[in-house]
Design an enzyme around this catalytic site. Sequence first.
Site, PDB file in Angstrom:
ATOM      1  N   ASP A  12       0.855  -1.191   0.000  1.00 19.53           N
ATOM      2  CA  ASP A  12       0.000   0.000   0.000  1.00 19.53           C
ATOM      3  C   ASP A  12       0.892   1.241   0.000  1.00 19.53           C
ATOM      4  OD1 ASP A  12      -2.128   1.702   0.125  1.00 19.53           O
ATOM      5  OD2 ASP A  12      -2.966   0.908   1.983  1.00 19.53           O
ATOM      6  N   ASP A 106      -3.473   2.515  -5.667  1.00 18.89           N
ATOM      7  CA  ASP A 106      -2.282   2.538  -4.806  1.00 18.89           C
ATOM      8  C   ASP A 106      -2.153   1.309  -3.909  1.00 18.89           C
ATOM      9  OD1 ASP A 106      -4.430   3.033  -3.174  1.00 18.89           O
ATOM     10  OD2 ASP A 106      -3.656   4.886  -2.296  1.00 18.89           O
ATOM     11  N   GLU A 107      -2.812   0.218  -4.285  1.00 23.60           N
ATOM     12  CA  GLU A 107      -2.880  -0.952  -3.402  1.00 23.60           C
ATOM     13  C   GLU A 107      -2.775  -2.238  -4.220  1.00 23.60           C
ATOM     14  OE1 GLU A 107      -5.917  -2.489   0.136  1.00 23.60           O
ATOM     15  OE2 GLU A 107      -6.605  -1.071  -1.377  1.00 23.60           O
TER      16      GLU A 107
END
Length: 395
Positions: A12, A106-107
């Site tokens: 993350d 973003d993960e």
Amino acid sequence: MQPQQRYIAHFDLDSFFVSVEVLNNPALKGLPVLVGGSRERGVVAACSYEARKFGVHSAMPMKKALQLCPQAVLVRGTRGEYSRYSRMVTEIIAAKAPLFEKASIDEFYLDLTGMDKFFNPYQWTIELRQSIIERTKLPISFALASNKMIAKIATDEAKPNGYIFVQPGMEKDFLGPLKVGKIPGVGKHTEETLKNAGIFYIRDIAQRTVEQMEAVLGNYGAELWHKAHGKHEGIVQPYHEAKSISTENTFHENTDDEAFLLSELVRMTEKVAYELRQDEKLAGCITVKLRYPNFETTSRQVSIDYTFRDDELIPVAKDLYHKLYRKGNKIRLMGVRLSDLTNHAMQGSLFDDAEKKNNLYKAIDAVKNKYGNYALNKARTIRGSDKEDKEEKEP
């Protein structure tokens, strides 16, 4: 024969939007930074750790955030940069990981099961994190665990810019001292219900019976009981599963009527955007294709800020069309394709008037779901058109 030990990593990017802004403007480093929309009507898309100390969090109305932290620096957000850095990280992971899922901009989840026969999965994951930091200069946290749920919870504990390994068999011990709100899916209402029942920590759930938990939350109580024991069967979904959504229209008669062609382009872009929202995806690339009567086919594509919105996709589609189309030539076929798809569509909607605009799209889609895809269209598309649509979802 014992089942193979699973190894799942969760990566993350820390306070992603803020981190990108700081890279582009180092003067922001160490300051309470808010990324999002206008002061009056905007929403906080992301905030720095310095701003979080004042009680600010993402998805909070900007007005309230500035009341809590008046000295905060408000940045409107360079969304194209977020897409660029997200792709950069995706490419690094794709080059090294045997199987990964891009859960959002973003993960990421990585399935490293079986790698322990050849090398240490934890050391491999540490080295991958270091590669991402060296190439992008972005802070990123990760956790390695036996399943997706534990990995995600542990990543939050590793932040900011850290990492952790929850050893197989230690899941229950790791979860025990954490508050119940740490379990994915436990919102404020459920957390309040649990507190009223004397359940404050995850160990409090594990110490009860399934029947006792069902008495508090019904079937969901049983699900939480299993989660409190560290059990989760979710699999890592391969990133390449949904590559694109597209539609094509072969006209009954070749045409050079630009008003008609632009009308069709808008209609087709609306159509694929609707499909995108139904799949709960964001698109990071759009392509327009034109075919002439001699079957010469040309296409042009461009990377875009991740979005699911018609009003953001249509202007880009028109620009591609104008760059492609040779005036005076008749067109036989037109196509629009959305690609570079990722999940968590709501992440692309945390700027000005986000809630109002998202509610508008939900209302439009609800009408289309009930009465058909052509029940609502922009005025430009109402003009009559000969449709022989061919809709595709590439595997």
